[in-house]
Design a protein around this motif. Structure first.
Motif, PDB file in Angstrom:
ATOM      1  N   PHE A   8      35.119  86.524  92.970  1.00 26.72           N
ATOM      2  CA  PHE A   8      35.964  86.822  94.097  1.00 26.72           C
ATOM      3  C   PHE A   8      35.560  87.086  95.283  1.00 26.72           C
ATOM      4  O   PHE A   8      34.221  85.653  95.510  1.00 26.72           O
ATOM      5  CB  PHE A   8      36.111  88.447  95.070  1.00 26.72           C
ATOM      6  CG  PHE A   8      36.315  89.403  93.205  1.00 26.72           C
ATOM      7  CD1 PHE A   8      37.752  89.393  92.752  1.00 26.72           C
ATOM      8  CD2 PHE A   8      35.776  90.031  91.804  1.00 26.72           C
ATOM      9  CE1 PHE A   8      38.506  90.181  91.533  1.00 26.72           C
ATOM     10  CE2 PHE A   8      36.422  90.599  90.624  1.00 26.72           C
ATOM     11  CZ  PHE A   8      37.461  90.903  90.902  1.00 26.72           C
ATOM     12  N   PRO A   9      36.572  86.441  96.113  1.00 25.51           N
ATOM     13  CA  PRO A   9      35.719  85.801  97.619  1.00 25.51           C
ATOM     14  C   PRO A   9      34.876  86.326  98.737  1.00 25.51           C
ATOM     15  O   PRO A   9      35.619  88.213  98.256  1.00 25.51           O
ATOM     16  CB  PRO A   9      37.446  85.681  98.614  1.00 25.51           C
ATOM     17  CG  PRO A   9      38.678  85.181  97.210  1.00 25.51           C
ATOM     18  CD  PRO A   9      38.073  86.981  96.277  1.00 25.51           C
ATOM     19  N   GLY A  10      33.863  85.943  98.441  1.00 22.69           N
ATOM     20  CA  GLY A  10      32.692  86.533  99.754  1.00 22.69           C
ATOM     21  C   GLY A  10      32.473  87.069  98.691  1.00 22.69           C
ATOM     22  O   GLY A  10      31.790  88.424  98.935  1.00 22.69           O
ATOM     23  N   SER A  11      32.250  87.540  97.788  1.00 21.29           N
ATOM     24  CA  SER A  11      31.077  88.643  96.136  1.00 21.29           C
ATOM     25  C   SER A  11      30.084  88.364  97.212  1.00 21.29           C
ATOM     26  O   SER A  11      29.591  86.936  96.631  1.00 21.29           O
ATOM     27  CB  SER A  11      31.673  87.969  94.688  1.00 21.29           C
ATOM     28  OG  SER A  11      31.903  86.781  94.262  1.00 21.29           O
ATOM     29  N   LEU A  31      30.985  81.538  85.077  1.00 21.82           N
ATOM     30  CA  LEU A  31      31.201  82.094  86.474  1.00 21.82           C
ATOM     31  C   LEU A  31      32.602  81.893  86.172  1.00 21.82           C
ATOM     32  O   LEU A  31      33.315  80.852  85.879  1.00 21.82           O
ATOM     33  CB  LEU A  31      30.719  81.292  87.727  1.00 21.82           C
ATOM     34  CG  LEU A  31      29.394  81.430  88.015  1.00 21.82           C
ATOM     35  CD1 LEU A  31      29.048  80.450  89.146  1.00 21.82           C
ATOM     36  CD2 LEU A  31      29.307  82.962  88.755  1.00 21.82           C
ATOM     37  N   VAL A  32      33.735  83.159  86.436  1.00 26.23           N
ATOM     38  CA  VAL A  32      35.441  82.762  86.342  1.00 26.23           C
ATOM     39  C   VAL A  32      35.727  83.117  87.883  1.00 26.23           C
ATOM     40  O   VAL A  32      35.388  84.050  88.045  1.00 26.23           O
ATOM     41  CB  VAL A  32      35.235  82.990  85.220  1.00 26.23           C
ATOM     42  CG1 VAL A  32      37.170  83.712  84.961  1.00 26.23           C
ATOM     43  CG2 VAL A  32      35.122  83.479  83.651  1.00 26.23           C
ATOM     44  N   TRP A  33      36.107  82.592  88.152  1.00 30.14           N
ATOM     45  CA  TRP A  33      37.234  82.987  89.862  1.00 30.14           C
ATOM     46  C   TRP A  33      38.289  83.567  89.661  1.00 30.14           C
ATOM     47  O   TRP A  33      38.651  83.784  88.462  1.00 30.14           O
ATOM     48  CB  TRP A  33      38.006  81.615  90.334  1.00 30.14           C
ATOM     49  CG  TRP A  33      38.835  81.417  91.800  1.00 30.14           C
ATOM     50  CD1 TRP A  33      39.459  81.117  91.516  1.00 30.14           C
ATOM     51  CD2 TRP A  33      37.955  82.050  93.045  1.00 30.14           C
ATOM     52  NE1 TRP A  33      40.241  81.368  92.842  1.00 30.14           N
ATOM     53  CE2 TRP A  33      39.078  81.832  93.576  1.00 30.14           C
ATOM     54  CE3 TRP A  33      36.575  82.047  92.790  1.00 30.14           C
ATOM     55  CZ2 TRP A  33      38.870  81.785  94.983  1.00 30.14           C
ATOM     56  CZ3 TRP A  33      36.273  82.704  94.488  1.00 30.14           C
ATOM     57  CH2 TRP A  33      36.917  82.688  95.446  1.00 30.14           C
ATOM     58  N   HIS A  34      38.121  84.916  90.349  1.00 30.51           N
ATOM     59  CA  HIS A  34      39.555  85.136  89.568  1.00 30.51           C
ATOM     60  C   HIS A  34      41.023  85.605  89.824  1.00 30.51           C
ATOM     61  O   HIS A  34      41.687  86.161  89.318  1.00 30.51           O
ATOM     62  CB  HIS A  34      39.295  86.940  90.998  1.00 30.51           C
ATOM     63  CG  HIS A  34      40.094  86.597  92.422  1.00 30.51           C
ATOM     64  ND1 HIS A  34      40.388  86.647  93.249  1.00 30.51           N
ATOM     65  CD2 HIS A  34      39.325  84.721  93.198  1.00 30.51           C
ATOM     66  CE1 HIS A  34      41.742  85.826  93.754  1.00 30.51           C
ATOM     67  NE2 HIS A  34      40.406  85.238  94.756  1.00 30.51           N
ATOM     68  N   LYS A  35      41.238  84.151  90.027  1.00 31.35           N
ATOM     69  CA  LYS A  35      42.602  83.641  90.025  1.00 31.35           C
ATOM     70  C   LYS A  35      42.186  83.348  88.357  1.00 31.35           C
ATOM     71  O   LYS A  35      44.259  83.036  88.523  1.00 31.35           O
ATOM     72  CB  LYS A  35      42.801  82.958  91.222  1.00 31.35           C
ATOM     73  CG  LYS A  35      43.452  83.754  92.429  1.00 31.35           C
ATOM     74  CD  LYS A  35      43.570  83.103  93.234  1.00 31.35           C
ATOM     75  CE  LYS A  35      44.005  83.354  94.560  1.00 31.35           C
ATOM     76  NZ  LYS A  35      44.869  82.979  95.605  1.00 31.35           N
ATOM     77  N   ASP A  36      41.221  83.008  87.934  1.00 30.86           N
ATOM     78  CA  ASP A  36      41.598  82.500  86.371  1.00 30.86           C
ATOM     79  C   ASP A  36      42.436  83.914  85.591  1.00 30.86           C
ATOM     80  O   ASP A  36      43.052  85.161  86.066  1.00 30.86           O
ATOM     81  CB  ASP A  36      40.800  81.920  86.396  1.00 30.86           C
ATOM     82  CG  ASP A  36      39.852  80.761  86.436  1.00 30.86           C
ATOM     83  OD1 ASP A  36      40.388  80.202  86.902  1.00 30.86           O
ATOM     84  OD2 ASP A  36      38.681  80.336  86.153  1.00 30.86           O
ATOM     85  N   ILE A  68      42.520  87.661  86.819  1.00 26.15           N
ATOM     86  CA  ILE A  68      41.201  87.888  85.676  1.00 26.15           C
ATOM     87  C   ILE A  68      40.969  89.525  85.157  1.00 26.15           C
ATOM     88  O   ILE A  68      41.215  89.462  84.031  1.00 26.15           O
ATOM     89  CB  ILE A  68      40.303  87.152  86.556  1.00 26.15           C
ATOM     90  CG1 ILE A  68      38.672  86.893  85.092  1.00 26.15           C
ATOM     91  CG2 ILE A  68      39.197  87.928  87.206  1.00 26.15           C
ATOM     92  CD1 ILE A  68      39.758  85.706  84.180  1.00 26.15           C
ATOM     93  N   MET A  69      41.991  90.540  86.036  1.00 25.65           N
ATOM     94  CA  MET A  69      41.657  91.795  85.326  1.00 25.65           C
ATOM     95  C   MET A  69      42.317  92.125  84.441  1.00 25.65           C
ATOM     96  O   MET A  69      41.038  92.607  83.316  1.00 25.65           O
ATOM     97  CB  MET A  69      42.215  92.368  86.753  1.00 25.65           C
ATOM     98  CG  MET A  69      40.960  92.521  88.176  1.00 25.65           C
ATOM     99  SD  MET A  69      38.982  92.451  87.356  1.00 25.65           S
ATOM    100  CE  MET A  69      38.859  94.052  87.197  1.00 25.65           C
ATOM    101  N   ALA A  70      42.603  92.377  83.824  1.00 31.54           N
ATOM    102  CA  ALA A  70      43.746  91.979  82.533  1.00 31.54           C
ATOM    103  C   ALA A  70      42.458  91.417  81.432  1.00 31.54           C
ATOM    104  O   ALA A  70      42.581  91.893  80.728  1.00 31.54           O
ATOM    105  CB  ALA A  70      45.092  91.527  82.459  1.00 31.54           C
ATOM    106  N   ALA A  71      42.170  90.331  81.681  1.00 32.74           N
ATOM    107  CA  ALA A  71      41.830  89.779  80.912  1.00 32.74           C
ATOM    108  C   ALA A  71      40.290  90.801  80.941  1.00 32.74           C
ATOM    109  O   ALA A  71      39.741  90.704  79.399  1.00 32.74           O
ATOM    110  CB  ALA A  71      40.735  88.299  80.991  1.00 32.74           C
ATOM    111  N   GLY A  72      39.506  91.270  81.398  1.00 34.74           N
ATOM    112  CA  GLY A  72      38.165  92.285  81.971  1.00 34.74           C
ATOM    113  C   GLY A  72      39.166  93.603  81.343  1.00 34.74           C
ATOM    114  O   GLY A  72      37.730  93.780  80.361  1.00 34.74           O
ATOM    115  N   TRP A  73      39.781  93.739  81.417  1.00 38.39           N
ATOM    116  CA  TRP A  73      40.385  94.859  80.596  1.00 38.39           C
ATOM    117  C   TRP A  73      40.552  94.724  79.369  1.00 38.39           C
ATOM    118  O   TRP A  73      40.320  95.768  78.209  1.00 38.39           O
ATOM    119  CB  TRP A  73      41.342  95.802  80.930  1.00 38.39           C
ATOM    120  CG  TRP A  73      41.537  96.504  82.208  1.00 38.39           C
ATOM    121  CD1 TRP A  73      42.022  96.350  84.137  1.00 38.39           C
ATOM    122  CD2 TRP A  73      40.768  97.463  82.907  1.00 38.39           C
ATOM    123  NE1 TRP A  73      41.366  96.510  85.017  1.00 38.39           N
ATOM    124  CE2 TRP A  73      40.818  97.311  84.139  1.00 38.39           C
ATOM    125  CE3 TRP A  73      40.000  98.313  82.186  1.00 38.39           C
ATOM    126  CZ2 TRP A  73      40.168  99.122  84.927  1.00 38.39           C
ATOM    127  CZ3 TRP A  73      39.404  99.739  82.406  1.00 38.39           C
ATOM    128  CH2 TRP A  73      39.315  99.593  83.999  1.00 38.39           C
TER     129      TRP A  73
END
Length: 93
Positions: A8-11, A31-36, A68-73
């Motif tokens: 994430f930005p600033g993570s 590493l996977v960018w949060h907008k992917d 990316i959170m949908a893929a994480g879930w």
């Protein structure tokens, strides 16, 4: 096992998590960018904590609405491993 570390930005600690998974544990990691929207077939997801820019950026809100959170879930729902604070995101499935 294949690891995906969400960035994430600033993570903070995302590169540490990537290093731990790939160099120390010896597994494939990316590493996977949060907008992917894809984790690239990962079996485990690492959602690093701590943000270098403080909480004023509303990092939880950024995470909650990141594609990316949908893929994480999806990984979690199929019984994959999730390391991080998925349960702390408001409105999580």
């Amino acid at each position: 096992m294949k690891f995906a570390v969400i960035v994430f930005p600033g993570s903070n600690s995302d590169y540490d998590a990537f290093h731990a998974a790939s160099a120390i544990v010896g597994e494939q990691a990316s590493l996977v960018w949060h907008k992917d929207s894809s984790l690239g077939g990962a079996d485990a997801v690492i959602l690093p904590g701590g943000f270098a820019h403080g909480d004023y950026l509303r990092t939880g809100a950024i995470a909650r609405f990141s594609p990316i959170m949908a893929a994480g879930w999806a990984v979690a729902e199929r019984g994959g491993t999730g390391l991080g604070t998925f349960e702390r995101l408001q409105g999580a499935p």
